[in-house]
Design a protein around this motif. Structure first.
Motif, PDB file in Angstrom:
ATOM      1  N   PHE A  23       3.964   0.166  -8.015  1.00 11.90           N
ATOM      2  CA  PHE A  23       3.150   0.436  -6.835  1.00 11.90           C
ATOM      3  C   PHE A  23       3.013  -0.788  -5.939  1.00 11.90           C
ATOM      4  CE2 PHE A  23      -1.183   0.767  -4.909  1.00 11.90           C
ATOM      5  CZ  PHE A  23      -0.905   1.800  -4.024  1.00 11.90           C
ATOM      6  N   ALA A  24       2.654  -1.914  -6.504  1.00  8.68           N
ATOM      7  CA  ALA A  24       2.457  -3.124  -5.704  1.00  8.68           C
ATOM      8  C   ALA A  24       3.770  -3.543  -5.032  1.00  8.68           C
ATOM      9  CB  ALA A  24       1.912  -4.255  -6.569  1.00  8.68           C
ATOM     10  N   ALA A  25       4.856  -3.522  -5.782  1.00  9.64           N
ATOM     11  CA  ALA A  25       6.159  -3.886  -5.211  1.00  9.64           C
ATOM     12  C   ALA A  25       6.569  -2.896  -4.129  1.00  9.64           C
ATOM     13  CB  ALA A  25       7.213  -3.939  -6.310  1.00  9.64           C
ATOM     14  N   PHE A  26       6.315  -1.623  -4.364  1.00  9.67           N
ATOM     15  CA  PHE A  26       6.642  -0.589  -3.379  1.00  9.67           C
ATOM     16  C   PHE A  26       5.883  -0.815  -2.075  1.00  9.67           C
ATOM     17  CE2 PHE A  26       5.407   3.466  -1.424  1.00  9.67           C
ATOM     18  CZ  PHE A  26       6.661   3.925  -1.017  1.00  9.67           C
ATOM     19  N   LEU A  27       4.584  -1.099  -2.196  1.00 10.95           N
ATOM     20  CA  LEU A  27       3.785  -1.327  -0.982  1.00 10.95           C
ATOM     21  C   LEU A  27       4.339  -2.477  -0.155  1.00 10.95           C
ATOM     22  CD1 LEU A  27       0.005  -0.919  -1.906  1.00 10.95           C
ATOM     23  CD2 LEU A  27       1.458   0.606  -0.580  1.00 10.95           C
ATOM     24  N   PHE A  28       4.622  -3.595  -0.821  1.00  9.75           N
ATOM     25  CA  PHE A  28       5.064  -4.769  -0.077  1.00  9.75           C
ATOM     26  C   PHE A  28       6.496  -4.633   0.431  1.00  9.75           C
ATOM     27  CE2 PHE A  28       1.292  -6.772  -1.855  1.00  9.75           C
ATOM     28  CZ  PHE A  28       0.841  -7.456  -0.739  1.00  9.75           C
ATOM     29  N   SER A  29       7.284  -3.734  -0.162  1.00  5.27           N
ATOM     30  CA  SER A  29       8.632  -3.514   0.368  1.00  5.27           C
ATOM     31  C   SER A  29       8.655  -2.415   1.428  1.00  5.27           C
ATOM     32  CB  SER A  29       9.598  -3.161  -0.771  1.00  5.27           C
ATOM     33  OG  SER A  29       9.281  -1.897  -1.314  1.00  5.27           O
ATOM     34  N   SER A  30       7.597  -1.620   1.499  1.00  2.00           N
ATOM     35  CA  SER A  30       7.562  -0.500   2.442  1.00  2.00           C
ATOM     36  C   SER A  30       6.702  -0.749   3.667  1.00  2.00           C
ATOM     37  CB  SER A  30       7.032   0.759   1.738  1.00  2.00           C
ATOM     38  OG  SER A  30       7.844   1.096   0.653  1.00  2.00           O
ATOM     39  N   LEU A  31       5.737  -1.643   3.556  1.00  2.00           N
ATOM     40  CA  LEU A  31       4.803  -1.895   4.648  1.00  2.00           C
ATOM     41  C   LEU A  31       4.802  -3.370   4.999  1.00  2.00           C
ATOM     42  CD1 LEU A  31       1.709   0.132   3.335  1.00  2.00           C
ATOM     43  CD2 LEU A  31       3.269   0.814   5.177  1.00  2.00           C
ATOM     44  N   PRO A  32       4.448  -3.685   6.237  1.00  2.00           N
ATOM     45  CA  PRO A  32       4.249  -5.111   6.576  1.00  2.00           C
ATOM     46  C   PRO A  32       3.112  -5.687   5.726  1.00  2.00           C
ATOM     47  CG  PRO A  32       4.265  -3.730   8.564  1.00  2.00           C
ATOM     48  CD  PRO A  32       4.251  -2.807   7.381  1.00  2.00           C
ATOM     49  N   MET A  34       0.630  -7.361   6.402  1.00  2.00           N
ATOM     50  CA  MET A  34      -0.702  -7.199   6.988  1.00  2.00           C
ATOM     51  C   MET A  34      -1.291  -5.816   6.704  1.00  2.00           C
ATOM     52  SD  MET A  34      -1.474 -10.096   8.208  1.00  2.00           S
ATOM     53  CE  MET A  34      -2.903  -9.725   9.180  1.00  2.00           C
ATOM     54  N   GLN A  35      -0.466  -4.845   6.364  1.00  2.00           N
ATOM     55  CA  GLN A  35      -0.938  -3.516   5.982  1.00  2.00           C
ATOM     56  C   GLN A  35      -0.964  -3.358   4.467  1.00  2.00           C
ATOM     57  OE1 GLN A  35       1.861  -1.053   8.108  1.00  2.00           O
ATOM     58  NE2 GLN A  35       0.355  -0.603   9.709  1.00  2.00           N
ATOM     59  N   ALA A  36       0.049  -3.890   3.795  1.00  2.00           N
ATOM     60  CA  ALA A  36       0.155  -3.737   2.344  1.00  2.00           C
ATOM     61  C   ALA A  36      -0.989  -4.446   1.614  1.00  2.00           C
ATOM     62  CB  ALA A  36       1.500  -4.274   1.854  1.00  2.00           C
ATOM     63  N   GLY A  37      -1.326  -5.641   2.068  1.00  2.00           N
ATOM     64  CA  GLY A  37      -2.387  -6.416   1.408  1.00  2.00           C
ATOM     65  C   GLY A  37      -3.726  -5.698   1.376  1.00  2.00           C
ATOM     66  N   PRO A  38      -4.230  -5.260   2.523  1.00  2.00           N
ATOM     67  CA  PRO A  38      -5.514  -4.546   2.509  1.00  2.00           C
ATOM     68  C   PRO A  38      -5.478  -3.234   1.716  1.00  2.00           C
ATOM     69  CG  PRO A  38      -5.041  -5.348   4.714  1.00  2.00           C
ATOM     70  CD  PRO A  38      -3.808  -5.590   3.891  1.00  2.00           C
ATOM     71  N   LEU A  39      -4.339  -2.540   1.765  1.00  2.00           N
ATOM     72  CA  LEU A  39      -4.230  -1.297   0.993  1.00  2.00           C
ATOM     73  C   LEU A  39      -4.267  -1.583  -0.503  1.00  2.00           C
ATOM     74  CD1 LEU A  39      -3.862   1.745   0.970  1.00  2.00           C
ATOM     75  CD2 LEU A  39      -1.391   1.388   1.174  1.00  2.00           C
ATOM     76  N   LEU A  40      -3.562  -2.611  -0.909  1.00  2.00           N
ATOM     77  CA  LEU A  40      -3.575  -2.991  -2.319  1.00  2.00           C
ATOM     78  C   LEU A  40      -4.975  -3.434  -2.743  1.00  2.00           C
ATOM     79  CD1 LEU A  40      -1.536  -3.136  -4.609  1.00  2.00           C
ATOM     80  CD2 LEU A  40      -1.137  -5.513  -4.029  1.00  2.00           C
ATOM     81  N   ARG A  41      -5.660  -4.145  -1.868  1.00  2.00           N
ATOM     82  CA  ARG A  41      -7.029  -4.586  -2.149  1.00  2.00           C
ATOM     83  C   ARG A  41      -7.944  -3.388  -2.393  1.00  2.00           C
ATOM     84  NH1 ARG A  41     -10.951  -8.476   1.460  1.00  2.00           N
ATOM     85  NH2 ARG A  41      -9.407 -10.029   0.917  1.00  2.00           N
ATOM     86  N   ARG A  42      -7.767  -2.331  -1.619  1.00  2.00           N
ATOM     87  CA  ARG A  42      -8.591  -1.123  -1.784  1.00  2.00           C
ATOM     88  C   ARG A  42      -8.248  -0.388  -3.072  1.00  2.00           C
ATOM     89  NH1 ARG A  42      -8.562   2.746   2.937  1.00  2.00           N
ATOM     90  NH2 ARG A  42     -10.201   3.674   1.673  1.00  2.00           N
ATOM     91  N   ALA A  43      -7.013  -0.527  -3.534  1.00  2.00           N
ATOM     92  CA  ALA A  43      -6.583   0.190  -4.734  1.00  2.00           C
ATOM     93  C   ALA A  43      -7.014  -0.514  -6.024  1.00  2.00           C
ATOM     94  CB  ALA A  43      -5.065   0.363  -4.723  1.00  2.00           C
ATOM     95  N   PHE A  44      -7.169  -1.824  -5.984  1.00  2.00           N
ATOM     96  CA  PHE A  44      -7.453  -2.571  -7.216  1.00  2.00           C
ATOM     97  C   PHE A  44      -8.723  -2.150  -7.949  1.00  2.00           C
ATOM     98  CE2 PHE A  44      -4.073  -5.744  -6.823  1.00  2.00           C
ATOM     99  CZ  PHE A  44      -3.776  -5.889  -8.169  1.00  2.00           C
ATOM    100  N   PRO A  45      -9.830  -1.888  -7.276  1.00  2.00           N
ATOM    101  CA  PRO A  45     -11.006  -1.445  -8.041  1.00  2.00           C
ATOM    102  C   PRO A  45     -10.731  -0.172  -8.852  1.00  2.00           C
ATOM    103  CG  PRO A  45     -11.648  -2.058  -5.821  1.00  2.00           C
ATOM    104  CD  PRO A  45     -10.151  -2.067  -5.851  1.00  2.00           C
TER     105      PRO A  45
END
Length: 129
Positions: A23-32, A34-45
């Motif tokens: 998931f984390a690798a997918f986000l950073f390879s699919s989104l800029p 600046m978008q992937a970081g905040p989305l991942l931050r929301r998913a971590f909890p």
């Protein structure tokens, strides 16, 4: 109970591996970034809550047949709480305040904890063989 213990431990292991390496690798390879970081931050909890629940269920299911496995799953549960409640907010604060060195150190610690949790779950799974 052994089947439930196996399934709960396998779910924990698979979920952590998929999230960490997929998931984390997918986000950073699919989104800029600046978008992937905040989305991942929301998913971590949610990720940490999943690890907590799955490790507690696995520990309870292992209790009658494998005290060592139950204790190890309990260790995962016990260590994910401060990771979620203390370490994750500290990582976010370091990011928000531009403290790159602190972020790297705390992030490295969180990665080490997660890899430790994955290793523990793998070892407990290996005990079913």
């Amino acid at each position: 109970m052994t089947l439930l213990a196996l399934l709960a431990t396998a779910l924990l292991f698979g979920g952590m591996v998929l999230y960490s390496f997929g998931f984390a690798a997918f986000l950073f390879s699919s989104l800029p970034a600046m978008q992937a970081g905040p989305l991942l931050r929301r998913a971590f909890p949610h990720f940490y809550l999943f690890v907590l629940v799955a490790s507690v269920v696995a520990a309870l299911c292992l209790l009658p047949d494998d005290m060592t496995g139950a204790a190890l799953m309990g260790l995962v549960a016990a260590t994910v709480i401060p990771t979620r409640q203390v370490l994750m907010p500290a990582i976010n604060l370091a990011t928000d305040t531009g403290r790159t060195r602190r972020f790297k150190a705390l992030h490295t610690l969180s990665v080490g904890i997660t890899l430790g949790h994955i290793g523990i779950a793998a070892w407990v799974l290996s005990r079913f063989i």
